[in-house]
Design a protein around this motif. Structure first.
Motif, PDB file in Angstrom:
ATOM      1  N   THR A   1     100.214  78.049 110.859  1.00  0.00           N
ATOM      2  CA  THR A   1     100.329  77.591 109.472  1.00  0.00           C
ATOM      3  C   THR A   1     101.480  78.214 108.708  1.00  0.00           C
ATOM      4  O   THR A   1     101.901  77.687 107.679  1.00  0.00           O
TER       5      THR A   1
ATOM      6  N   GLU B   1     108.019  68.496 107.974  1.00  0.00           N
ATOM      7  CA  GLU B   1     107.035  69.504 107.604  1.00  0.00           C
ATOM      8  C   GLU B   1     107.630  70.748 106.965  1.00  0.00           C
ATOM      9  O   GLU B   1     106.996  71.409 106.149  1.00  0.00           O
TER      10      GLU B   1
ATOM     11  N   ASN C   1     105.099  72.606 112.735  1.00  0.00           N
ATOM     12  CA  ASN C   1     104.579  72.780 111.376  1.00  0.00           C
ATOM     13  C   ASN C   1     105.488  73.603 110.474  1.00  0.00           C
ATOM     14  O   ASN C   1     105.645  73.282 109.290  1.00  0.00           O
TER      15      ASN C   1
ATOM     16  N   ARG D   1      96.980  71.437 107.139  1.00  0.00           N
ATOM     17  CA  ARG D   1      97.547  72.129 105.990  1.00  0.00           C
ATOM     18  C   ARG D   1      96.702  72.044 104.735  1.00  0.00           C
ATOM     19  O   ARG D   1      96.851  72.828 103.830  1.00  0.00           O
TER      20      ARG D   1
ATOM     21  N   VAL E   1     106.793  66.433 112.504  1.00  0.00           N
ATOM     22  CA  VAL E   1     105.646  66.035 113.299  1.00  0.00           C
ATOM     23  C   VAL E   1     106.084  65.358 114.597  1.00  0.00           C
ATOM     24  O   VAL E   1     105.313  65.286 115.558  1.00  0.00           O
TER      25      VAL E   1
ATOM     26  N   MET F   1     100.143  70.069 111.865  1.00  0.00           N
ATOM     27  CA  MET F   1     100.071  69.291 110.623  1.00  0.00           C
ATOM     28  C   MET F   1      98.865  69.690 109.784  1.00  0.00           C
ATOM     29  O   MET F   1      98.676  69.210 108.696  1.00  0.00           O
TER      30      MET F   1
ATOM     31  N   ASP G   1     101.527  72.891 116.069  1.00  0.00           N
ATOM     32  CA  ASP G   1     100.133  72.512 115.885  1.00  0.00           C
ATOM     33  C   ASP G   1      99.263  72.915 117.067  1.00  0.00           C
ATOM     34  O   ASP G   1      98.036  72.971 116.949  1.00  0.00           O
TER      35      ASP G   1
ATOM     36  N   PRO H   1      96.358  75.747 115.177  1.00  0.00           N
ATOM     37  CA  PRO H   1      97.681  75.477 114.583  1.00  0.00           C
ATOM     38  C   PRO H   1      98.290  76.669 113.850  1.00  0.00           C
ATOM     39  O   PRO H   1      97.593  77.422 113.164  1.00  0.00           O
TER      40      PRO H   1
ATOM     41  N   ASP I   1     103.167  68.787 117.043  1.00  0.00           N
ATOM     42  CA  ASP I   1     103.840  68.831 115.744  1.00  0.00           C
ATOM     43  C   ASP I   1     104.472  70.197 115.507  1.00  0.00           C
ATOM     44  O   ASP I   1     103.861  71.236 115.791  1.00  0.00           O
TER      45      ASP I   1
END
Length: 477
Positions: free
Chosen positions: A371, A280, A324, A3, A297, A1, A341, A369, A322
């Motif tokens: 991305t 997400e 993502n 971001r 999530v 999560m 994540d 995480p 999570d």
């Protein structure tokens, strides 16, 4: 999560030379080779002493450039152009759209940009196959010598047009069938659809104008807009139905947009609800017009069929944290990739969902995480991943460990190169030098080119070990 890069500092516009790790300011080219013997540095394993600094090996890239547009951009998208379907010759030109993360809501804008005169070395191309399956020589000896020469001269040219946007842009996407139409997800809770035809046409016709649009911001009304109950990040255009859009928010609601005309959209006010936490990411199927996937999530991925009501057709736990980001493989539509994540990413074979476990590969190389994740548009087994550990990695999932080949490589390698032994054999390339990487995209028309955005700006990179097929004789358009 993870971001957000809100409240980041605005980059200065003065030109500086590219830094040793590949990052730059306005626009930079390949750095010079380090003079000291090379030693491979392993993120998360090796410590960087006070008197040491990382150096980029320029021989690892066919092209490497950096630029920024002022405020950091959390999201961007490459705009399809008319310069050729498959382009391999330098210098290159690219078009893109991005959205800023400024310190004050009125300071934000959508950036429509063109980067031209992108120089580099001609990439290594796979030879054509003869009728008997053998390789055909496509280059003469003189051509092979030319492969190592740098094509293009001078620095890349960045040209910008700006459109005012109230609030930060969480995500932006260009429509595949009509790339002048873009959708933005704002932190104000609005999803908006825009027509940037005038700006993109102006940039396409402009040759050397680098000042227009850098300071002035035009006020333009969106074609259509819809307000969610909360802000969000998930949005995707259908690759099969022109104008069809899906958007998801942080309150677990997903909405379908259907085009009513070329400039108007109808949004179904009854959302698709199946997740119990923030949505997400969203991805339409590359082969089934009514099917899309969502990541949440709540650690699950859901598959939806809009013909079968507002409930998920299939939902499954994808990670222990999570989820993502996701990416649907457009060359092998049974494969869906997901990033979590916890730093891991997985490859799911959707044909195996009925058996309960769809994971065919799981990687834990990154420790922070994930991305962004995206399959290559030209190689079905190749995927790129970015992480909050400031690394962008490229993977070829078709590779397996070959102990004999590794032993031969070690015997031929200088002792000063300390290559880690515990790296996955599928890991092709590690790119560093950007701080707080947020999103990456492969260029669909320039094989091997990746563009990435981070808190300190954009990078354009073409790794030298990413091979691509020769374009067809009539590959230009």
């Amino acid at each position: 999560m993870v971001r957000s890069i809100k409240n980041a500092k605005k980059a200065k516009r003065k030109k500086t030379k590219v830094s040793s790790n590949g990052a730059g300011s306005t626009s930079s080219s390949l750095p010079k080779s380090p003079s000291l013997p090379a030693r491979v540095w392993r993120p998360g394993v090796d410590k960087l002493e006070e008197d040491e600094e990382l150096q980029c090996d320029p021989s690892a890239y066919n092209s490497l450039h950096a630029f920024h547009v002022g405020w950091p951009c959390l999201s961007f998208d490459i705009v399809r152009d008319s310069l050729g379907l498959v382009r391999s010759e330098f210098p290159h030109t690219i078009f893109a759209v991005s959205g800023t993360q400024a310190d004050k809501p009125p300071s934000n804008s959508i950036e429509i940009l063109k980067v031209s005169n992108i120089s580099g070395k001609r990439r290594k191309l796979l030879p054509k196959k003869a009728a008997d399956g053998s390789d055909m020589d496509s280059d003469s000896d003189s051509d092979s010598d030319e492969d190592e020469d740098e094509k293009g001269s001078g620095e890349p040219i960045l040209q910008l047009r700006k459109v005012a946007h109230q609030g930060c842009v969480n995500r932006i996407r260009s429509m595949p069938q009509n790339p002048h139409i873009c959708a933005t997800w704002g932190d104000t809770g609005f999803v908006q659809v825009w027509d940037f035809s005038a700006h993109l046409n102006s940039l396409a016709e402009s040759e050397t104008d680098t000042s227009q649009g850098r300071t002035s911001v035009s006020n333009q009304a969106p074609l259509s807009m819809f307000r969610h109950k909360d802000e969000g990040y998930a949005i995707d255009w259908s690759p099969l139905v022109p104008g069809r859009l899906v958007s998801g928010d942080c309150q677990n609601s997903i909405y379908i947009w259907e085009p009513a005309s070329e400039s108007k959209w109808n949004v179904d006010k009854n959302p698709f609800v199946g997740h119990v936490a923030s949505v997400e990411d969203l991805q339409w199927s590359p082969t089934e017009a009514d099917v899309f996937a969502s990541a949440s999530v709540d650690k699950t991925i859901a598959i939806w069929d809009i013909r079968q009501g507002k409930s998920a057709f299939k939902s499954f736990k994808a990670h222990d944290a999570d989820v993502n980001v996701i990416s649907w493989n457009r060359l092998a539509s049974c494969m869906l990739a997901s990033g979590s994540d916890d730093g891991s990413f997985s490859i799911h074979d959707l044909r195996m969902l009925k058996d309960g476990d769809s994971v065919v590969a799981h990687f834990t190389y990154h420790k922070h995480p994930i991305t962004s994740i995206e399959w290559s548009a030209h190689e079905a087994s190749t995927i790129a991943v970015s992480s909050a550990d400031h690394q962008l990695t490229i993977w070829d999932l078709s590779l397996e460990r070959d102990e004999e080949e590794e032993a031969e490589f070690k015997a031929q390698t200088d002792d000063s190169v300390n290559a880690p032994e515990d790296l996955p054999p599928q890991l092709l390339f590690v790119h560093q030098g950007q701080k707080d990487l947020k999103e990456l995209h492969w260029h669909n028309q320039i094989p091997g080119m990746i563009i990435s955005t981070a808190a300190d700006g954009f990078n354009i990179l073409m790794p030298s070990n990413i091979e691509t097929p020769l374009p067809p004789a009539n590959g230009s358009a």
